[in-house]
Motif scaffolding. Sequence first.
Motif, PDB file in Angstrom:
ATOM      1  N   SER A 121       0.834  -1.169   0.091  1.00 48.97           N
ATOM      2  CA  SER A 121       0.019   0.054   0.015  1.00 48.97           C
ATOM      3  C   SER A 121       0.867   1.148   0.134  1.00 48.97           C
ATOM      4  CB  SER A 121      -1.005   0.167   1.225  1.00 48.97           C
ATOM      5  OG  SER A 121      -1.624   1.352   1.146  1.00 48.97           O
ATOM      6  N   ALA A 122       0.850   2.082  -1.162  1.00 47.02           N
ATOM      7  CA  ALA A 122       1.603   3.231  -1.135  1.00 47.02           C
ATOM      8  C   ALA A 122       1.164   4.202  -0.155  1.00 47.02           C
ATOM      9  CB  ALA A 122       1.707   3.552  -2.475  1.00 47.02           C
ATOM     10  N   TYR A 123      -0.124   4.097  -0.005  1.00 51.07           N
ATOM     11  CA  TYR A 123      -0.818   5.048   0.886  1.00 51.07           C
ATOM     12  C   TYR A 123      -0.183   4.914   2.290  1.00 51.07           C
ATOM     13  CZ  TYR A 123      -4.365   7.135   4.130  1.00 51.07           C
ATOM     14  OH  TYR A 123      -5.019   7.548   5.133  1.00 51.07           O
ATOM     15  N   TRP A 124      -0.205   3.726   2.832  1.00 50.85           N
ATOM     16  CA  TRP A 124       0.284   3.596   4.364  1.00 50.85           C
ATOM     17  C   TRP A 124       1.677   3.646   4.534  1.00 50.85           C
ATOM     18  CZ3 TRP A 124      -2.903   3.644   8.080  1.00 50.85           C
ATOM     19  CH2 TRP A 124      -4.223   3.754   7.804  1.00 50.85           C
ATOM     20  N   LEU A 125       2.367   3.374   3.365  1.00 49.40           N
ATOM     21  CA  LEU A 125       3.945   3.294   3.546  1.00 49.40           C
ATOM     22  C   LEU A 125       4.273   4.928   3.593  1.00 49.40           C
ATOM     23  CD1 LEU A 125       5.112   0.707   0.763  1.00 49.40           C
ATOM     24  CD2 LEU A 125       5.657   0.885   3.501  1.00 49.40           C
ATOM     25  N   THR A 126       3.601   5.773   2.873  1.00 51.93           N
ATOM     26  CA  THR A 126       3.782   7.169   2.853  1.00 51.93           C
ATOM     27  C   THR A 126       3.371   7.676   4.264  1.00 51.93           C
ATOM     28  OG1 THR A 126       3.427   7.618   0.650  1.00 51.93           O
ATOM     29  CG2 THR A 126       3.164   9.486   1.718  1.00 51.93           C
ATOM     30  N   ARG A 127       2.357   7.249   4.597  1.00 54.79           N
ATOM     31  CA  ARG A 127       1.352   7.891   5.862  1.00 54.79           C
ATOM     32  C   ARG A 127       2.433   7.422   7.195  1.00 54.79           C
ATOM     33  NH1 ARG A 127      -4.424   7.014   8.349  1.00 54.79           N
ATOM     34  NH2 ARG A 127      -3.848   8.015  10.386  1.00 54.79           N
ATOM     35  N   TRP A 128       3.049   6.113   6.964  1.00 59.53           N
ATOM     36  CA  TRP A 128       3.739   5.683   7.982  1.00 59.53           C
ATOM     37  C   TRP A 128       5.142   6.330   8.230  1.00 59.53           C
ATOM     38  CZ3 TRP A 128       2.360  -0.064   7.073  1.00 59.53           C
ATOM     39  CH2 TRP A 128       1.230  -0.365   7.520  1.00 59.53           C
ATOM     40  N   GLN A 129       5.886   6.613   6.791  1.00 57.11           N
ATOM     41  CA  GLN A 129       7.125   7.356   6.834  1.00 57.11           C
ATOM     42  C   GLN A 129       6.968   8.570   7.491  1.00 57.11           C
ATOM     43  OE1 GLN A 129       8.648   6.839   2.894  1.00 57.11           O
ATOM     44  NE2 GLN A 129       8.767   4.657   3.062  1.00 57.11           N
ATOM     45  N   GLU A 130       5.588   9.438   7.012  1.00 58.78           N
ATOM     46  CA  GLU A 130       5.393  10.669   7.375  1.00 58.78           C
ATOM     47  C   GLU A 130       5.326  10.786   9.118  1.00 58.78           C
ATOM     48  OE1 GLU A 130       1.901  11.983   5.314  1.00 58.78           O
ATOM     49  OE2 GLU A 130       3.214  12.512   3.616  1.00 58.78           O
ATOM     50  N   ASN A 131       4.737   9.760   9.450  1.00 57.82           N
ATOM     51  CA  ASN A 131       4.518   9.465  11.090  1.00 57.82           C
ATOM     52  C   ASN A 131       5.998   9.596  11.963  1.00 57.82           C
ATOM     53  OD1 ASN A 131       1.799   9.518  10.675  1.00 57.82           O
ATOM     54  ND2 ASN A 131       1.443   7.538  11.106  1.00 57.82           N
ATOM     55  N   LEU A 132       6.576   8.643  11.049  1.00 57.51           N
ATOM     56  CA  LEU A 132       8.015   8.164  11.701  1.00 57.51           C
ATOM     57  C   LEU A 132       8.989   9.787  11.863  1.00 57.51           C
ATOM     58  CD1 LEU A 132      10.212   6.229  12.347  1.00 57.51           C
ATOM     59  CD2 LEU A 132      10.655   5.861  10.166  1.00 57.51           C
ATOM     60  N   MET A 133       8.909  10.193  10.621  1.00 51.29           N
ATOM     61  CA  MET A 133       9.760  11.485  10.784  1.00 51.29           C
ATOM     62  C   MET A 133       9.104  12.444  11.756  1.00 51.29           C
ATOM     63  SD  MET A 133      11.942  10.630   8.955  1.00 51.29           S
ATOM     64  CE  MET A 133      13.083  12.025   8.660  1.00 51.29           C
ATOM     65  N   ARG A 134       8.162  12.661  11.729  1.00 49.21           N
ATOM     66  CA  ARG A 134       7.408  13.481  13.213  1.00 49.21           C
ATOM     67  C   ARG A 134       7.676  13.145  14.069  1.00 49.21           C
ATOM     68  NH1 ARG A 134       2.845  13.750   9.439  1.00 49.21           N
ATOM     69  NH2 ARG A 134       1.744  11.910  10.844  1.00 49.21           N
ATOM     70  N   GLY A 135       7.738  11.770  14.259  1.00 51.44           N
ATOM     71  CA  GLY A 135       8.173  10.786  15.675  1.00 51.44           C
ATOM     72  C   GLY A 135       9.511  11.171  16.333  1.00 51.44           C
ATOM     73  N   PHE A 136      10.342  11.092  15.165  1.00 52.29           N
ATOM     74  CA  PHE A 136      11.760  11.515  15.570  1.00 52.29           C
ATOM     75  C   PHE A 136      11.896  12.840  15.933  1.00 52.29           C
ATOM     76  CE2 PHE A 136      13.235   7.572  13.222  1.00 52.29           C
ATOM     77  CZ  PHE A 136      14.498   7.303  14.105  1.00 52.29           C
ATOM     78  N   ALA A 137      11.059  13.721  15.410  1.00 47.61           N
ATOM     79  CA  ALA A 137      11.208  15.160  15.682  1.00 47.61           C
ATOM     80  C   ALA A 137      10.607  15.354  17.128  1.00 47.61           C
ATOM     81  CB  ALA A 137      10.651  16.006  14.671  1.00 47.61           C
ATOM     82  N   ALA A 138       9.571  14.667  17.400  1.00 49.50           N
ATOM     83  CA  ALA A 138       9.131  14.729  18.808  1.00 49.50           C
ATOM     84  C   ALA A 138       9.847  14.162  19.738  1.00 49.50           C
ATOM     85  CB  ALA A 138       7.673  14.107  18.656  1.00 49.50           C
ATOM     86  N   ALA A 139      10.672  12.888  19.504  1.00 50.32           N
ATOM     87  CA  ALA A 139      11.399  12.473  20.504  1.00 50.32           C
ATOM     88  C   ALA A 139      12.643  13.375  20.612  1.00 50.32           C
ATOM     89  CB  ALA A 139      12.002  11.005  19.984  1.00 50.32           C
ATOM     90  N   ASP A 140      12.973  13.919  19.664  1.00 47.02           N
ATOM     91  CA  ASP A 140      14.359  14.879  19.806  1.00 47.02           C
ATOM     92  C   ASP A 140      13.936  15.936  20.738  1.00 47.02           C
ATOM     93  OD1 ASP A 140      16.786  15.174  18.425  1.00 47.02           O
ATOM     94  OD2 ASP A 140      16.227  17.326  17.913  1.00 47.02           O
ATOM     95  N   ALA A 141      12.660  16.514  20.513  1.00 45.90           N
ATOM     96  CA  ALA A 141      12.275  17.538  21.427  1.00 45.90           C
ATOM     97  C   ALA A 141      12.640  17.281  23.042  1.00 45.90           C
ATOM     98  CB  ALA A 141      10.943  17.911  21.233  1.00 45.90           C
ATOM     99  N   ILE A 142      12.310  15.967  23.327  1.00 42.72           N
ATOM    100  CA  ILE A 142      12.461  15.405  24.976  1.00 42.72           C
ATOM    101  C   ILE A 142      14.018  14.859  24.901  1.00 42.72           C
ATOM    102  CG2 ILE A 142      10.134  15.873  25.179  1.00 42.72           C
ATOM    103  CD1 ILE A 142       9.875  12.648  24.994  1.00 42.72           C
ATOM    104  N   CYS A 143      14.737  14.845  23.874  1.00 43.83           N
ATOM    105  CA  CYS A 143      16.064  13.976  24.080  1.00 43.83           C
ATOM    106  C   CYS A 143      16.934  14.741  25.146  1.00 43.83           C
ATOM    107  CB  CYS A 143      16.802  13.742  22.744  1.00 43.83           C
ATOM    108  SG  CYS A 143      18.109  12.830  22.811  1.00 43.83           S
TER     109      CYS A 143
END
Length: 198
Positions: A121-143
């Motif tokens: 599913s290109a839709y889910w792969l794109t969505r999950w990759q976007e989630n992942l990059m946002r997640g790394f940024a959010a984790a970075d904020a409390i790192c």
Amino acid sequence: MKLFISLTSVFARKTRIVVREKGLTDRVEEIVRIPVEAAPDLLAVNPLSQIPALIDDDGVAWTDSGLIAAWLDTQGEGPRLLPEPGPAYWQTRRLETAAAGLNEMMAKIVYENRRPEGERSAYWLTRWQENLMRGFAAADAICPSPDVFDMGTLTLAIAGTFCDFRLGDLDWRAAAPKAAALHEVLEQRQSFIDTYPK
């Protein structure tokens, strides 16, 4: 004790690092299994055929990397990777949970990419990759700074390695420069070197 692992699993790696950091290597036997093969000894510990799974000396089964790591933290020697209850404990758990979410998101992407190309599913792969990059940024904020070593920083550092190992085309470091600095420091620890995915 017996710890069922895979040599590439980010979830198993977390527990393997804790075993080494807590001086438990002489008490824990690591048993390599491929979860999809549903080996009977793994199923006896975890009927879901997921790793890691631990059977302790009393025959009690432990599943889920976070739970196993927390329990192992109480069994070994040296500083605790989870602080005593209080503000530091919750700060550590917040980072650990954020990083565990990254690992779960990457596992979804990896499994989807293993499907035949026409079934992905290109839709889910794109969505999950976007989630992942946002997640790394959010984790970075409390790192915290790279000199902090606890269950939160451990989990975040191995998330970075897992991304490099499985999703090397994603530039997580651009989204999470503090996590990248932490990752560089922690991957030099012997417990990390000994458990690097292969």
